[in-house]
Design a protein around this motif. Structure first.
Motif, PDB file in Angstrom:
ATOM      1  N   SER A   1      -2.495  40.661  73.146  1.00 53.75           N
ATOM      2  CA  SER A   1      -3.465  41.492  73.843  1.00 53.75           C
ATOM      3  C   SER A   1      -3.388  42.878  73.219  1.00 53.75           C
ATOM      4  O   SER A   1      -2.486  43.150  72.422  1.00 53.75           O
ATOM      5  CB  SER A   1      -3.169  41.562  75.345  1.00 53.75           C
ATOM      6  OG  SER A   1      -1.978  42.304  75.583  1.00 53.75           O
ATOM      7  N   SER A   2      -4.293  43.782  73.570  1.00 50.00           N
ATOM      8  CA  SER A   2      -4.293  45.100  72.943  1.00 50.00           C
ATOM      9  C   SER A   2      -2.996  45.845  73.190  1.00 50.00           C
ATOM     10  O   SER A   2      -2.574  46.665  72.381  1.00 50.00           O
ATOM     11  CB  SER A   2      -5.478  45.929  73.458  1.00 50.00           C
ATOM     12  OG  SER A   2      -5.349  46.161  74.848  1.00 50.00           O
ATOM     13  N   GLY A   3      -2.330  45.555  74.327  1.00 46.89           N
ATOM     14  CA  GLY A   3      -1.053  46.202  74.607  1.00 46.89           C
ATOM     15  C   GLY A   3       0.112  45.245  74.581  1.00 46.89           C
ATOM     16  O   GLY A   3       1.203  45.573  75.056  1.00 46.89           O
ATOM     17  N   GLY A   4      -0.111  44.048  74.035  1.00 49.91           N
ATOM     18  CA  GLY A   4       0.925  43.020  74.074  1.00 49.91           C
ATOM     19  C   GLY A   4       1.887  43.091  72.900  1.00 49.91           C
ATOM     20  O   GLY A   4       1.813  43.965  72.046  1.00 49.91           O
ATOM     21  N   SER A   5       2.772  42.116  72.862  1.00 50.85           N
ATOM     22  CA  SER A   5       3.755  42.042  71.787  1.00 50.85           C
ATOM     23  C   SER A   5       3.180  41.284  70.608  1.00 50.85           C
ATOM     24  O   SER A   5       2.109  40.686  70.682  1.00 50.85           O
ATOM     25  CB  SER A   5       5.028  41.348  72.289  1.00 50.85           C
ATOM     26  OG  SER A   5       4.722  40.039  72.739  1.00 50.85           O
ATOM     27  N   SER A   6       3.922  41.306  69.476  1.00 56.83           N
ATOM     28  CA  SER A   6       3.448  40.647  68.270  1.00 56.83           C
ATOM     29  C   SER A   6       4.636  40.091  67.503  1.00 56.83           C
ATOM     30  O   SER A   6       5.787  40.230  67.906  1.00 56.83           O
ATOM     31  CB  SER A   6       2.666  41.634  67.398  1.00 56.83           C
ATOM     32  OG  SER A   6       3.531  42.670  66.955  1.00 56.83           O
ATOM     33  N   GLY A   7       4.324  39.477  66.344  1.00 58.00           N
ATOM     34  CA  GLY A   7       5.375  38.978  65.467  1.00 58.00           C
ATOM     35  C   GLY A   7       5.648  37.504  65.593  1.00 58.00           C
ATOM     36  O   GLY A   7       6.503  36.966  64.898  1.00 58.00           O
ATOM     37  N   VAL A   8       4.935  36.807  66.492  1.00 58.83           N
ATOM     38  CA  VAL A   8       5.103  35.368  66.676  1.00 58.83           C
ATOM     39  C   VAL A   8       3.832  34.671  66.178  1.00 58.83           C
ATOM     40  O   VAL A   8       2.723  35.133  66.433  1.00 58.83           O
ATOM     41  CB  VAL A   8       5.372  35.012  68.146  1.00 58.83           C
ATOM     42  CG1 VAL A   8       5.542  33.504  68.323  1.00 58.83           C
ATOM     43  CG2 VAL A   8       6.602  35.753  68.652  1.00 58.83           C
ATOM     44  N   LEU A   9       3.994  33.574  65.459  1.00 57.15           N
ATOM     45  CA  LEU A   9       2.846  32.880  64.860  1.00 57.15           C
ATOM     46  C   LEU A   9       2.093  32.075  65.917  1.00 57.15           C
ATOM     47  O   LEU A   9       2.678  31.218  66.593  1.00 57.15           O
ATOM     48  CB  LEU A   9       3.328  31.970  63.734  1.00 57.15           C
ATOM     49  CG  LEU A   9       2.248  31.305  62.890  1.00 57.15           C
ATOM     50  CD1 LEU A   9       1.365  32.340  62.201  1.00 57.15           C
ATOM     51  CD2 LEU A   9       2.869  30.382  61.853  1.00 57.15           C
ATOM     52  N   TYR A  10       0.813  32.387  66.052  1.00 56.88           N
ATOM     53  CA  TYR A  10      -0.068  31.690  66.984  1.00 56.88           C
ATOM     54  C   TYR A  10      -1.295  31.168  66.245  1.00 56.88           C
ATOM     55  O   TYR A  10      -1.663  31.663  65.180  1.00 56.88           O
ATOM     56  CB  TYR A  10      -0.546  32.643  68.088  1.00 56.88           C
ATOM     57  CG  TYR A  10       0.352  32.712  69.302  1.00 56.88           C
ATOM     58  CD1 TYR A  10      -0.029  32.133  70.510  1.00 56.88           C
ATOM     59  CD2 TYR A  10       1.574  33.365  69.241  1.00 56.88           C
ATOM     60  CE1 TYR A  10       0.786  32.208  71.628  1.00 56.88           C
ATOM     61  CE2 TYR A  10       2.403  33.450  70.349  1.00 56.88           C
ATOM     62  CZ  TYR A  10       2.001  32.869  71.548  1.00 56.88           C
ATOM     63  OH  TYR A  10       2.811  32.938  72.643  1.00 56.88           O
ATOM     64  N   LYS A  11      -1.952  30.173  66.873  1.00 57.71           N
ATOM     65  CA  LYS A  11      -3.227  29.680  66.360  1.00 57.71           C
ATOM     66  C   LYS A  11      -4.182  29.487  67.529  1.00 57.71           C
ATOM     67  O   LYS A  11      -3.758  29.376  68.693  1.00 57.71           O
ATOM     68  CB  LYS A  11      -3.046  28.355  65.616  1.00 57.71           C
ATOM     69  CG  LYS A  11      -2.625  27.183  66.502  1.00 57.71           C
ATOM     70  CD  LYS A  11      -2.509  25.900  65.693  1.00 57.71           C
ATOM     71  CE  LYS A  11      -2.066  24.729  66.585  1.00 57.71           C
ATOM     72  NZ  LYS A  11      -1.958  23.468  65.819  1.00 57.71           N
ATOM     73  N   ALA A  12      -5.461  29.477  67.226  1.00 58.14           N
ATOM     74  CA  ALA A  12      -6.467  29.235  68.252  1.00 58.14           C
ATOM     75  C   ALA A  12      -7.722  28.691  67.592  1.00 58.14           C
ATOM     76  O   ALA A  12      -8.035  29.026  66.448  1.00 58.14           O
ATOM     77  CB  ALA A  12      -6.786  30.511  69.018  1.00 58.14           C
ATOM     78  N   THR A  13      -8.429  27.866  68.317  1.00 58.78           N
ATOM     79  CA  THR A  13      -9.684  27.291  67.838  1.00 58.78           C
ATOM     80  C   THR A  13     -10.838  28.127  68.373  1.00 58.78           C
ATOM     81  O   THR A  13     -10.914  28.396  69.577  1.00 58.78           O
ATOM     82  CB  THR A  13      -9.820  25.837  68.309  1.00 58.78           C
ATOM     83  OG1 THR A  13      -8.725  25.070  67.782  1.00 58.78           O
ATOM     84  CG2 THR A  13     -11.123  25.228  67.832  1.00 58.78           C
ATOM     85  N   LEU A  14     -11.719  28.554  67.459  1.00 61.23           N
ATOM     86  CA  LEU A  14     -12.846  29.407  67.838  1.00 61.23           C
ATOM     87  C   LEU A  14     -14.113  28.936  67.145  1.00 61.23           C
ATOM     88  O   LEU A  14     -14.069  28.497  65.990  1.00 61.23           O
ATOM     89  CB  LEU A  14     -12.562  30.862  67.443  1.00 61.23           C
ATOM     90  CG  LEU A  14     -11.313  31.475  68.052  1.00 61.23           C
ATOM     91  CD1 LEU A  14     -10.306  31.803  66.957  1.00 61.23           C
ATOM     92  CD2 LEU A  14     -11.654  32.734  68.820  1.00 61.23           C
ATOM     93  N   PRO A  15     -15.267  29.029  67.834  1.00 57.89           N
ATOM     94  CA  PRO A  15     -16.536  28.583  67.240  1.00 57.89           C
ATOM     95  C   PRO A  15     -17.174  29.666  66.373  1.00 57.89           C
ATOM     96  O   PRO A  15     -16.925  30.858  66.544  1.00 57.89           O
ATOM     97  CB  PRO A  15     -17.403  28.305  68.471  1.00 57.89           C
ATOM     98  CG  PRO A  15     -16.912  29.316  69.477  1.00 57.89           C
ATOM     99  CD  PRO A  15     -15.426  29.428  69.243  1.00 57.89           C
ATOM    100  N   VAL A  16     -18.023  29.244  65.440  1.00 55.97           N
ATOM    101  CA  VAL A  16     -18.861  30.151  64.668  1.00 55.97           C
ATOM    102  C   VAL A  16     -20.126  30.430  65.472  1.00 55.97           C
ATOM    103  O   VAL A  16     -20.740  29.517  66.026  1.00 55.97           O
ATOM    104  CB  VAL A  16     -19.221  29.543  63.300  1.00 55.97           C
ATOM    105  CG1 VAL A  16     -20.173  30.458  62.531  1.00 55.97           C
ATOM    106  CG2 VAL A  16     -17.964  29.276  62.485  1.00 55.97           C
TER     107      VAL A  16
END
Length: 473
Positions: free
Chosen positions: A174-189
């Protein structure tokens, strides 16, 4: 990380403030969001993904961007990851969670990069062309069969509205969240006409709009440069989105001339390993205890283009270890002393170190196996030197006893040290396990300290090393 976020939307949404989703995005920019989706993943499942690091980066270990391995020493990412932010850039491979240091299997610096020629400077992402191809200093530990495939102008069907793909990254949740962990997500064009919700125009010629207007799944700060893949091909790299990571995500389009340009840069440069000279290490392996040091000699020969200046560097060093070249630049045909200085925190085990020499004609590499706290080749010879050091005047002769245990068959002894005019002599030169030899070292006429590396090679081809240091007054 790829973010999965929800937001309380007004009946009529205002234009979203667009921002590059790098580590420059600060908590509090845009509306508050909450992670509600997104899937943890691994490098093993996505072997071409690699984490972008920069000095001063806001993520763990300085993580700033995400990228994809597309060649032996080639990476594709967003141009703004290289141009819009300062700090020395490097890449970490093999780590699913950068918050726990030491899990990575490989780290390399950036040797050079090329941004798309129409990316003209900081904030050019607003006009598009946000793609760059990087050349790394070291070979990337990804087999060719697992390099990411990059789309070109012939793949425009892959970014037609209605298609669906996977975004991948180490960015924030999120804009104020943490980072550094590998994530994936499915998104449409999406149709770009439906994505004109930002204070920056979404240009369909050079951009791809993916995701959802309510941002329930989106890319975020730190995902920049990461891949958006459709049918196994990278069709875009993460470029920008809403400052709150709560609306559509915008990719730099590769299903056009931008992809053609990137593919040419990936495959168009001379192989960095095709230098017109040769380099080698004598010996190419050795054993050292944590906190100690060991030396070897880098030798070189000029090619058919004649002598050229070579810059020397080392990659793949274990934690707490320094590589010291004396000197750090030579002419092909000359040699240099290379010393590996370990520390008390250097992990025990066998470590493969790659030495690179770069010249005008290209680069060549040589590997050194550094065994810290263990034998470099289990079951091979072990070398004991007594005494381990000496002192003499210029042109003097020093002698020491070399005893060899373990190993099999006849064991041949050899020795070398940078700066010697004559290699050490052994009497006898060949022994068997449990045998001893006298080593004679002929001191040079230049005062200073010298380290002789003694190598014992048995009949099975296994080797062990020992060192003898001496001072010339």
């Amino acid at each position: 990380m790829v973010s999965a976020v929800s937001a309380e939307a007004d009946p009529v949404q205002k234009k979203a403030i667009a921002a590059t989703p790098t580590d420059q995005l600060k908590p509090g920019d845009g509306p508050t969001t909450k992670v509600v989706n997104g899937t943890r993943t691994t490098v093993k499942e996505n072997p071409s993904v690699i984490a972008g690091i920069r000095a001063g980066g806001g993520g763990p270990q300085g993580q700033s961007c995400t990228a994809s391995v597309v060649g032996k020493r080639k990476i594709i990412t967003a141009a703004h990851c290289m141009i819009d932010v300062g700090g020395a850039k490097s890449y970490i491979y093999g780590d699913d969670d950068l918050n726990t240091a030491g899990d990575e299997t490989f780290k390399t610096k950036v040797a050079s990069y090329k941004a798309h020629p129409k990316y003209t400077g900081p904030n050019s992402w607003q006009q598009g062309y946000d793609v760059a191809v990087i050349t790394t200093e070291d070979d990337l530990p990804v087999p060719q069969s697992q390099w990411a495939k990059v789309a070109g102008s012939g793949d425009s069907a892959l970014t037609q509205p209605g298609k669906s793909g996977v975004a991948l990254g180490y960015g924030k949740t999120s804009s104020g969240g943490s980072s550094g962990v590998l994530y994936k997500a499915t998104l449409p064009v999406n149709d770009a006409n439906d994505c004109q919700v930002f204070n920056v125009r979404v240009n369909p010629d050079v951009m791809v709009c993916i995701g959802y207007n309510d941002g329930r799944v989106a890319t975020c700060s730190g995902d920049s440069g990461g891949p958006y893949t459709v049918d196994g091909v990278i069709v875009g790299v993460v470029s920008w989105g809403a400052s709150g990571c709560d609306r559509y995500s915008i990719m730099a389009r590769l299903t056009n001339e931008m992809g053609d340009w990137a593919k040419k840069e990936i495959g168009g440069d001379p192989d960095p390993g095709d230098g017109k000279f040769t380099v080698g290490l004598t010996p190419n392996s050795g054993k050292v205890d944590p906190g100690k040091y060991i030396s070897t000699t880098l030798t070189s020969q000029a090619g058919d283009q004649g002598p050229e200046d070579l810059q020397l560097s080392a990659g793949g060093l274990p934690a707490g270890t320094k590589a010291v070249f004396q000197p750090d630049a030579i002419r092909s045909g000359d040699s240099a002393k290379l010393t590996f200085e370990t520390s008390g925190t250097t992990p025990e085990g066998s470590h493969k170190i790659t030495i690179t020499a770069k010249g005008a004609s290209g680069a060549k590499t040589a590997d050194y196996t550094l065994a810290v706290g263990e034998d470099p080749q289990p079951g091979g010879p072990k070398v004991t030197v007594s005494p381990t050091s000496g002192e003499t005047g210029t042109g003097g002769v020093l002698k020491t006893k070399v005893t060899v245990t373990d190993g099999s068959g006849s064991i041949k002894l050899s020795g070398s040290a940078p700066g010697l005019t004559m290699n050490p002599m052994f009497f006898p030169q060949t022994v068997r396990s449990g045998g001893a030899s006298e080593m004679s070292v002929f001191a040079p006429f230049n005062p200073g300290s010298y380290t002789v590396t003694i190598t014992a090679t048995d009949g099975a081809g296994k080797s062990g090393t020992g060192t003898y240091t001496f001072t010339v007054r």
